[in-house]
Design a protein around this motif. Structure first.
Motif, PDB file in Angstrom:
ATOM      1  N   CYS A   1       3.779  -1.111   7.236  1.00  0.00           N
ATOM      2  CA  CYS A   1       3.749   0.147   6.472  1.00  0.00           C
ATOM      3  C   CYS A   1       3.861   1.345   7.420  1.00  0.00           C
ATOM      4  CB  CYS A   1       2.478   0.255   5.629  1.00  0.00           C
ATOM      5  SG  CYS A   1       0.972   0.635   6.561  1.00  0.00           S
ATOM      6  N   ASN A   2       3.518   1.119   8.702  1.00  0.00           N
ATOM      7  CA  ASN A   2       3.612   2.174   9.725  1.00  0.00           C
ATOM      8  C   ASN A   2       2.824   3.425   9.341  1.00  0.00           C
ATOM      9  OD1 ASN A   2       5.298   0.686  11.505  1.00  0.00           O
ATOM     10  ND2 ASN A   2       7.052   1.135  10.188  1.00  0.00           N
ATOM     11  N   MET A   3       1.623   3.225   8.842  1.00  0.00           N
ATOM     12  CA  MET A   3       0.718   4.320   8.486  1.00  0.00           C
ATOM     13  C   MET A   3      -0.591   4.104   9.246  1.00  0.00           C
ATOM     14  SD  MET A   3       1.603   4.290   4.393  1.00  0.00           S
ATOM     15  CE  MET A   3       0.822   5.839   3.923  1.00  0.00           C
ATOM     16  N   PRO A   4      -0.676   4.607  10.487  1.00  0.00           N
ATOM     17  CA  PRO A   4      -1.807   4.287  11.374  1.00  0.00           C
ATOM     18  C   PRO A   4      -3.180   4.626  10.803  1.00  0.00           C
ATOM     19  CG  PRO A   4      -0.050   5.384  12.592  1.00  0.00           C
ATOM     20  CD  PRO A   4       0.308   5.468  11.147  1.00  0.00           C
ATOM     21  N   ARG A   5      -3.322   5.769  10.144  1.00  0.00           N
ATOM     22  CA  ARG A   5      -4.636   6.141   9.600  1.00  0.00           C
ATOM     23  C   ARG A   5      -5.054   5.185   8.499  1.00  0.00           C
ATOM     24  NH1 ARG A   5      -4.539  12.782   9.114  1.00  0.00           N
ATOM     25  NH2 ARG A   5      -4.265  13.201  11.346  1.00  0.00           N
ATOM     26  N   LEU A   6      -4.111   4.830   7.653  1.00  0.00           N
ATOM     27  CA  LEU A   6      -4.395   3.891   6.570  1.00  0.00           C
ATOM     28  C   LEU A   6      -4.800   2.539   7.139  1.00  0.00           C
ATOM     29  CD1 LEU A   6      -4.381   3.085   3.573  1.00  0.00           C
ATOM     30  CD2 LEU A   6      -1.914   2.674   3.776  1.00  0.00           C
ATOM     31  N   LEU A   7      -4.051   2.052   8.132  1.00  0.00           N
ATOM     32  CA  LEU A   7      -4.350   0.754   8.728  1.00  0.00           C
ATOM     33  C   LEU A   7      -5.688   0.768   9.447  1.00  0.00           C
ATOM     34  CD1 LEU A   7      -0.798  -0.141  10.084  1.00  0.00           C
ATOM     35  CD2 LEU A   7      -1.995  -1.247   8.185  1.00  0.00           C
ATOM     36  N   SER A   8      -6.031   1.887  10.082  1.00  0.00           N
ATOM     37  CA  SER A   8      -7.322   2.005  10.767  1.00  0.00           C
ATOM     38  C   SER A   8      -8.471   1.916   9.767  1.00  0.00           C
ATOM     39  CB  SER A   8      -7.398   3.324  11.534  1.00  0.00           C
ATOM     40  OG  SER A   8      -8.653   3.481  12.148  1.00  0.00           O
TER      41      SER A   8
END
Length: 221
Positions: free
Chosen positions: A139-146
């Motif tokens: 998804c390349n969404m770092p905040r979401l993945l964190s």
């Protein structure tokens, strides 16, 4: 540039977080600054910062005149984490789906097989987390993945508290259904299955250190 004390604080907080999540330090246990400082051969300053980091993660609570304790959790908190995971993982999957390759899905299938063969809760949790990371990371969404990573850490804590022993080998049909839907390009079906999957809460009676029995709840997905 991070100071030496900041670096020590991070190391201490990670080590204590691992112990709390694994159940080595039980809910309600007091965290003593002097004991931790002595163990890590440091002053109280980085220890206090480490405690603040644990509080920010929801793993510890500071009580007036009583010091810092490992945070307890109840069914309400387990449900909260399950609902948050459902919402955020479905969001991540919808964004990741266009970037999922056959190779990624094959790796996710191998992670599922590893989970099915797991004979203890730790190896199952690792395989389960690997599966979810593989299908969500594109998804390349770092905040979401964190944030999802933090929720998986909370899920692991619930799981280890309930199933430290007597783990039962299980076959994860939901993972297979998710992979099948993704391979067919049916993202909505995969998302719906994922949303249900991460909200499955198991219940198990466990014995506490004092010898009492209590009901433990965990997200098994």
């Amino acid at each position: 540039m991070a100071s030496t004390e900041d670096t020590i604080a991070v190391r201490i907080s990670k080590e204590l977080a691992d112990r709390i999540i694994s159940g080595a330090i039980e809910p309600g246990s007091r965290l003593r600054q002097d004991h931790v400082a002595e163990e890590f051969n440091t002053s109280h300053v980085p220890v206090r910062e480490a405690f603040r980091r644990l509080e920010a993660q929801g793993l510890a609570i500071s009580e007036p005149r009583r010091g810092v304790r490992v945070a307890a959790f109840d069914l309400g908190e387990v449900r909260e984490v399950a609902e948050m995971r459902a919402a955020l993982e479905v969001l991540a999957l919808r964004h990741a789906a266009p970037h999922l390759t056959a190779s990624i899905l094959d790796q996710a299938e191998e992670a599922t097989k590893a989970g099915d063969k797991s004979r203890d809760v730790r190896s199952w949790e690792e395989a389960n987390r690997t599966f979810h990371r593989l299908i969500l990371a594109p998804c390349n969404m770092p905040r979401l993945l964190s944030t999802i990573d933090d929720l998986h850490a909370a899920s692991a804590r619930f799981l280890f508290a309930a199933w430290r022993s007597e783990w039962e080998i299980r076959t994860d049909q939901d993972h297979r259904a998710i992979l099948s839907a993704l391979r067919q390009g049916n993202v909505e079906s995969a998302a719906a299955t994922l949303g249900r999957h991460v909200q499955w809460i198991g219940q198990k009676p466990v014995k506490t250190a004092s010898g009492r029995t209590r009901d433990a709840f965990a997200i098994v997905g």
